[in-house]
Structure formats: structure tokens, C-alpha cells
Motif scaffolding. Sequence first.
Motif, short mmCIF file in Angstrom:
data_model
loop_
_atom_site.label_atom_id
_atom_site.label_comp_id
_atom_site.label_asym_id
_atom_site.label_seq_id
_atom_site.Cartn_x
_atom_site.Cartn_y
_atom_site.Cartn_z
N ALA A 133 0.76 -1.14 0.13
CA ALA A 133 0.20 0.00 -0.10
C ALA A 133 0.92 1.29 -0.02
CB ALA A 133 -0.98 -0.06 1.15
N THR A 134 1.75 1.20 0.72
CA THR A 134 2.89 2.56 0.92
C THR A 134 3.57 2.68 -0.46
OG1 THR A 134 2.99 2.26 3.35
CG2 THR A 134 4.88 3.50 2.14
N LYS A 135 4.22 1.50 -0.97
CA LYS A 135 4.86 1.83 -2.24
C LYS A 135 3.86 1.93 -3.44
CE LYS A 135 7.42 -1.43 -5.42
NZ LYS A 135 7.68 -2.70 -5.76
N ALA A 136 2.73 1.51 -3.43
CA ALA A 136 1.83 1.96 -4.53
C ALA A 136 1.06 3.28 -4.25
CB ALA A 136 0.86 0.68 -4.59
N GLY A 137 1.09 3.76 -3.11
CA GLY A 137 0.35 4.99 -2.91
C GLY A 137 -1.03 4.79 -2.79
N ILE A 138 -1.63 3.61 -2.24
CA ILE A 138 -3.05 3.40 -1.88
C ILE A 138 -3.19 3.02 -0.55
CG2 ILE A 138 -3.46 3.00 -4.61
CD1 ILE A 138 -3.48 -0.17 -3.65
N THR A 139 -4.57 2.80 -0.11
CA THR A 139 -4.73 2.47 1.27
C THR A 139 -4.73 0.74 1.42
OG1 THR A 139 -7.06 2.02 1.16
CG2 THR A 139 -6.36 4.22 1.71
N PRO A 140 -4.28 0.29 2.61
CA PRO A 140 -4.27 -1.40 2.64
C PRO A 140 -5.68 -1.71 2.42
CG PRO A 140 -3.31 -0.12 4.58
CD PRO A 140 -3.93 0.93 3.87
N GLN A 141 -6.79 -1.10 2.75
CA GLN A 141 -8.39 -1.73 2.17
C GLN A 141 -8.06 -1.97 0.71
OE1 GLN A 141 -10.48 -2.91 3.99
NE2 GLN A 141 -11.41 -3.75 2.34
N GLN A 142 -7.79 -0.98 0.18
CA GLN A 142 -7.65 -0.97 -1.44
C GLN A 142 -6.81 -2.08 -2.22
OE1 GLN A 142 -6.48 3.26 -2.09
NE2 GLN A 142 -8.30 3.48 -3.42
N VAL A 143 -5.64 -2.53 -1.33
CA VAL A 143 -4.73 -3.62 -1.63
C VAL A 143 -5.60 -4.79 -1.54
CG1 VAL A 143 -2.82 -4.82 -1.09
CG2 VAL A 143 -2.68 -2.34 -1.18
#
Length: 61
Positions: A28-38
Motif C-alpha cells: 500500500a505504501t509503495k503503491a500510494g493506496i490504502t491497505p483496504q484498497q490492496v
Amino acid sequence: MADDKSKKDFRDRDRVSADEDYEVEYFATKAGITPQQVRELIAKHGNQRETLEREAKALGK
């Protein structure tokens, strides 16, 4: 079942485990999205890292 961190090989690097919080957080951090989105991407597209990276990039547009 938790990952056995003493056993590392190529198989573990090409997938993201939704069951392991640290893997979800890192992706999530690497992709710039939230853990829920992952987790939603994993549920929808599977856990192949390459596919998830492509789909995460599409979310950012």
C-alpha cells in the motif's frame, strides 16, 4: 498460518499475501493506496504482484 521468514525464495516475491498485514502495508505504501484498497485488489485480481502493481497504478489515475 504465518510466513516462515527463515525460508525465502523467488516464490514469495511475486505474490502479495492478504493474510500478512506487513505485506499489505508495504504494498500500500509503495503503491500510494490504502491497505483496504490492496485487499480489494487482491480479492478481485488475485495476489500476483505484477497484476496488483498494474491495477494499483490504474487506481491512481
